[in-house]
Design a protein around this motif. Structure first.
Motif, PDB file in Angstrom:
ATOM      1  N   THR A   1      -8.968   7.919   0.924  1.00 32.51           N
ATOM      2  CA  THR A   1      -7.950   6.909   1.173  1.00 32.51           C
ATOM      3  C   THR A   1      -6.916   7.485   2.121  1.00 32.51           C
ATOM      4  OG1 THR A   1      -6.464   7.604  -0.603  1.00 32.51           O
ATOM      5  CG2 THR A   1      -8.243   6.084  -1.197  1.00 32.51           C
TER       6      THR A   1
ATOM      7  N   THR B   1      -7.933   1.232   1.532  1.00 34.59           N
ATOM      8  CA  THR B   1      -7.474   1.293   0.154  1.00 34.59           C
ATOM      9  C   THR B   1      -6.451   0.194  -0.048  1.00 34.59           C
ATOM     10  OG1 THR B   1      -7.787   3.682   0.040  1.00 34.59           O
ATOM     11  CG2 THR B   1      -6.370   2.691  -1.617  1.00 34.59           C
ATOM     12  N   ASP B   2      -6.716  -0.669  -1.021  1.00 41.43           N
ATOM     13  CA  ASP B   2      -5.864  -1.833  -1.222  1.00 41.43           C
ATOM     14  C   ASP B   2      -5.768  -2.589   0.105  1.00 41.43           C
ATOM     15  OD1 ASP B   2      -5.487  -1.121  -3.902  1.00 41.43           O
ATOM     16  OD2 ASP B   2      -3.838   0.226  -3.362  1.00 41.43           O
ATOM     17  N   ASP B   3      -4.554  -2.756   0.631  1.00 45.57           N
ATOM     18  CA  ASP B   3      -4.400  -3.470   1.897  1.00 45.57           C
ATOM     19  C   ASP B   3      -4.270  -2.531   3.092  1.00 45.57           C
ATOM     20  OD1 ASP B   3      -4.486  -5.969   0.687  1.00 45.57           O
ATOM     21  OD2 ASP B   3      -2.334  -5.956   0.258  1.00 45.57           O
TER      22      ASP B   3
END
Length: 202
Positions: free
Chosen positions: A22, A52-54
């Motif tokens: 990430t 990772t996520d947004d």
């Protein structure tokens, strides 16, 4: 906020990296996360992307063949440690980004003012002759990444750049302020990192 370094090595046409790498929260490769990709032995251009996520990071870089001198005894290749492969390896020339967002103790920034952010490019320590980051472009978003606006950026040191963000009123950036950073080095390697919400306003 600091980007951590995923393990990226070339071994006679092999790129080794953390599958779960990430940009912002990588704690390290765990057993089982380390995978390898077969690459042509000839020097070529590659794209490596993590999300990772947004937050999303895309690298474009040229990977060259490794030699035995690229793997000093104090930092051996994974194959040497496991006893599975004695071929030479080295880190890939990926540009990583470190941020000094200048946040208050509550991790916010004052709304309606000019705010400076320091961005530093760096490379994995084992890279024998790291390139120099020659340019950096910054953009900001106040609506979660739907629209982007250029931000003034100037070089302020080796591989270091200062970006000035014009923070809007708090109600104009309800989701916070996002950043998109694009950097290029002296070997033509590039990175683009997109963080839809880098900080919030107070």
């Amino acid at each position: 906020m600091t980007t951590r370094v995923p393990s990226a090595r070339r071994r006679r046409g092999t790129l080794m990296l953390c599958a779960a790498a990430t940009m912002l929260t990588l704690a390290g490769c765990k057993s089982g996360d380390l995978v390898s990709y077969d690459l042509p032995a000839k020097s070529s251009r590659y794209t490596f992307e993590t999300k990772t996520d947004d937050s999303k990071t895309v690298w474009e870089y040229t990977s060259a063949g490794a030699t035995k001198t690229d793997a000093p005894k104090q930092s051996p290749c994974m194959g040497d440690v496991l006893g599975t492969n004695k071929a030479a390896c080295r880190p890939e020339p990926l540009i990583f980004l470190r941020y000094d967002l200048g946040l208050a103790l509550d991790n916010t920034v004052k709304a309606g003012e000019q705010h400076e952010i320091i961005v530093t490019g760096y490379y994995q320590p084992r890279l024998t002759e790291p390139p120099r980051v020659t340019s950096l472009k910054a953009e900001t978003t106040f609506d979660g990444g739907r629209t982007w606006h250029p931000a003034a950026t100037r070089a302020t040191g080796k591989n270091t750049f200062t970006t000035t963000v014009g923070n809007p009123r708090r109600d104009q950036a309800a989701q916070g302020v996002g950043l998109r950073i694009s950097a290029t080095d002296s070997q033509g390697n590039t990175v683009r990192q997109t963080i839809p919400t880098a900080y919030t306003l107070r």
